[in-house]
Design a protein around this motif. Structure first.
Motif, PDB file in Angstrom:
ATOM      1  N   GLU A  45      26.530  25.072  82.768  1.00 31.93           N
ATOM      2  CA  GLU A  45      25.558  24.769  82.568  1.00 31.93           C
ATOM      3  C   GLU A  45      25.483  24.361  80.929  1.00 31.93           C
ATOM      4  O   GLU A  45      24.529  23.701  80.419  1.00 31.93           O
ATOM      5  CB  GLU A  45      24.721  25.055  83.048  1.00 31.93           C
ATOM      6  N   ILE A  46      26.391  25.019  80.396  1.00 34.26           N
ATOM      7  CA  ILE A  46      26.224  25.824  79.313  1.00 34.26           C
ATOM      8  C   ILE A  46      27.197  24.038  77.776  1.00 34.26           C
ATOM      9  O   ILE A  46      26.412  23.836  77.624  1.00 34.26           O
ATOM     10  CB  ILE A  46      26.896  26.988  77.848  1.00 34.26           C
ATOM     11  N   TYR A  47      28.297  23.835  78.114  1.00 34.15           N
ATOM     12  CA  TYR A  47      28.665  22.657  78.357  1.00 34.15           C
ATOM     13  C   TYR A  47      27.266  20.724  78.669  1.00 34.15           C
ATOM     14  O   TYR A  47      27.362  20.516  77.223  1.00 34.15           O
ATOM     15  CB  TYR A  47      29.713  21.996  78.981  1.00 34.15           C
ATOM     16  N   ARG A  48      27.593  20.730  79.133  1.00 35.07           N
ATOM     17  CA  ARG A  48      25.940  20.004  79.898  1.00 35.07           C
ATOM     18  C   ARG A  48      24.381  20.754  78.432  1.00 35.07           C
ATOM     19  O   ARG A  48      24.153  19.532  78.140  1.00 35.07           O
ATOM     20  CB  ARG A  48      25.084  20.594  80.930  1.00 35.07           C
ATOM     21  N   PHE A  49      24.664  21.768  77.886  1.00 40.76           N
ATOM     22  CA  PHE A  49      23.200  21.882  76.878  1.00 40.76           C
ATOM     23  C   PHE A  49      24.018  20.657  75.570  1.00 40.76           C
ATOM     24  O   PHE A  49      23.426  20.715  74.486  1.00 40.76           O
ATOM     25  CB  PHE A  49      23.447  22.910  77.212  1.00 40.76           C
ATOM     26  N   LEU A  50      25.175  21.555  75.209  1.00 38.79           N
ATOM     27  CA  LEU A  50      26.096  21.029  74.086  1.00 38.79           C
ATOM     28  C   LEU A  50      26.052  19.341  74.400  1.00 38.79           C
ATOM     29  O   LEU A  50      26.311  18.675  73.044  1.00 38.79           O
ATOM     30  CB  LEU A  50      27.560  21.519  74.049  1.00 38.79           C
ATOM     31  N   ALA A  51      26.018  19.373  75.537  1.00 36.99           N
ATOM     32  CA  ALA A  51      26.281  17.319  75.328  1.00 36.99           C
ATOM     33  C   ALA A  51      25.259  16.224  75.376  1.00 36.99           C
ATOM     34  O   ALA A  51      25.042  15.630  75.397  1.00 36.99           O
ATOM     35  CB  ALA A  51      27.346  17.401  76.232  1.00 36.99           C
ATOM     36  N   ARG A 109      36.892  27.443  76.258  1.00 38.20           N
ATOM     37  CA  ARG A 109      36.494  27.769  74.932  1.00 38.20           C
ATOM     38  C   ARG A 109      35.174  28.142  74.888  1.00 38.20           C
ATOM     39  O   ARG A 109      34.277  28.032  73.861  1.00 38.20           O
ATOM     40  CB  ARG A 109      37.410  26.605  73.998  1.00 38.20           C
ATOM     41  N   VAL A 110      34.496  26.975  75.893  1.00 38.53           N
ATOM     42  CA  VAL A 110      33.235  26.903  76.170  1.00 38.53           C
ATOM     43  C   VAL A 110      32.617  28.280  75.917  1.00 38.53           C
ATOM     44  O   VAL A 110      31.167  29.011  75.728  1.00 38.53           O
ATOM     45  CB  VAL A 110      32.133  26.091  77.051  1.00 38.53           C
ATOM     46  N   ALA A 111      33.055  29.288  76.672  1.00 41.35           N
ATOM     47  CA  ALA A 111      32.628  30.558  77.371  1.00 41.35           C
ATOM     48  C   ALA A 111      33.423  31.457  76.176  1.00 41.35           C
ATOM     49  O   ALA A 111      32.506  32.070  75.863  1.00 41.35           O
ATOM     50  CB  ALA A 111      33.938  30.716  78.591  1.00 41.35           C
ATOM     51  N   VAL A 112      33.874  31.129  75.263  1.00 37.71           N
ATOM     52  CA  VAL A 112      34.381  32.419  74.373  1.00 37.71           C
ATOM     53  C   VAL A 112      33.690  31.101  73.254  1.00 37.71           C
ATOM     54  O   VAL A 112      32.891  32.581  72.616  1.00 37.71           O
ATOM     55  CB  VAL A 112      35.984  31.725  73.851  1.00 37.71           C
ATOM     56  N   PHE A 113      32.946  30.327  72.589  1.00 44.47           N
ATOM     57  CA  PHE A 113      32.062  30.164  72.002  1.00 44.47           C
ATOM     58  C   PHE A 113      30.520  30.791  72.653  1.00 44.47           C
ATOM     59  O   PHE A 113      30.012  31.223  71.706  1.00 44.47           O
ATOM     60  CB  PHE A 113      31.826  28.511  71.510  1.00 44.47           C
ATOM     61  N   GLY A 114      30.034  30.532  73.918  1.00 44.83           N
ATOM     62  CA  GLY A 114      29.010  31.408  74.049  1.00 44.83           C
ATOM     63  C   GLY A 114      28.966  32.552  74.233  1.00 44.83           C
ATOM     64  O   GLY A 114      28.293  33.849  73.586  1.00 44.83           O
TER      65      GLY A 114
END
Length: 261
Positions: A34-40, A70-75
């Motif tokens: 979900e976080i990646y889809r938000f970024l994309a 990496r998305v999880a680390v960023f969040g």
């Protein structure tokens, strides 16, 4: 406190910060898709406007997995930053005077707000214009013409997005940095006004290095930096220590304690 007690207290604060980051990482990894889809989402929106099916590709078997990590680390960094800041304040605050605590309080509030403002500017304003500009170079292929189509990789897109979000967020901390320097007496507002033209050139140079090589993204970072520099001068004037004056007997008189506070 003895040195050993300081080290024990520091270890305690680091453990709290690390534990918070680990918990935030597990939560963010669960929602990494979900976080990646938000970024994309900005790129997907532009693709839909062009009548394309939004998609990204990965060319290595492990690429998507490590992208989610990496998305999880960023969040997790965003979620755990308030707790890290609180732990740092708990460790530092006992060594500060009351007037020093009052002086630092506005900066503790302004730092995350300015970072979020910079990240929001990149996501909601710069990304749509920049992605639309980059996608405009696609060409439809025909019988006698070779087409040009974007096939963006998930890892490369994440690198670009996170780099720009972090860059915009960090650059928006300029008022905090300059105001702290003036508050500490390392620089003065007169010097900041005198080097204004060089600061403008530096803002465009930083934007050219950090942002992708297109005019839209560079201006999207450089123009706010110029405005933040002017805001920094105005904010610094409010906290700038008053110069030491001499009384009638020729003795130096220190500023009033209220001014120092």
């Amino acid at each position: 406190m003895p040195l050993l007690d300081h080290l024990i207290e520091l270890r305690r604060r680091l453990i709290w910060s690390l534990a918070t980051f680990v918990v935030a990482f597990l939560i963010c990894y669960h929602f990494s898709g979900e976080i990646y889809r938000f970024l994309a989402a900005p790129l997907a929106s532009i693709m839909r406007q062009k009548g394309e099916q939004p998609h990204l590709i990965y060319t290595a078997l492990y690429e998507a997995f490590f992208t989610y990590v990496r998305v999880a680390v960023f969040g997790a960094f965003f979620l755990s930053f308030p707790m890290m800041a609180i732990q740092a304040w708990i460790f530092i605050a006992p060594g500060l005077y009351r007037n020093e605590k009052k002086a630092f309080a506005p900066f503790l509030i302004a730092t995350p707000l300015l970072f979020l403002m910079g990240a929001a500017l990149a996501y909601y304003l710069v990304f749509p214009f920049a992605w639309k500009f980059f996608l405009s170079f696609q060409q439809l292929g025909g019988e006698n013409q070779m087409g040009i189509e974007l096939q963006a990789r998930v890892s490369e897109y994440l690198n670009l997005v996170t780099k720009m979000i972090m860059a915009f967020g960090v650059c928006f901390e300029l008022p905090v940095v300059l105001t702290l320097l003036v508050r500490a007496g390392l620089v003065g507002t007169a010097l900041l006004r005198r080097i204004r033209r060089y600061a403008y050139v530096g803002a465009f140079a930083i934007a050219a290095v950090i942002a992708p090589p297109d005019a839209i993204t560079m201006l999207g970072l450089a123009v706010p930096l110029v405005g933040l520099y002017e805001i920094s001068i105005l904010a610094a004037r409010l906290v700038e220590p008053k110069p030491i004056t001499a009384d009638d007997d020729g003795e130096e008189a220190l500023p009033d304690s209220k001014d120092v506070a």
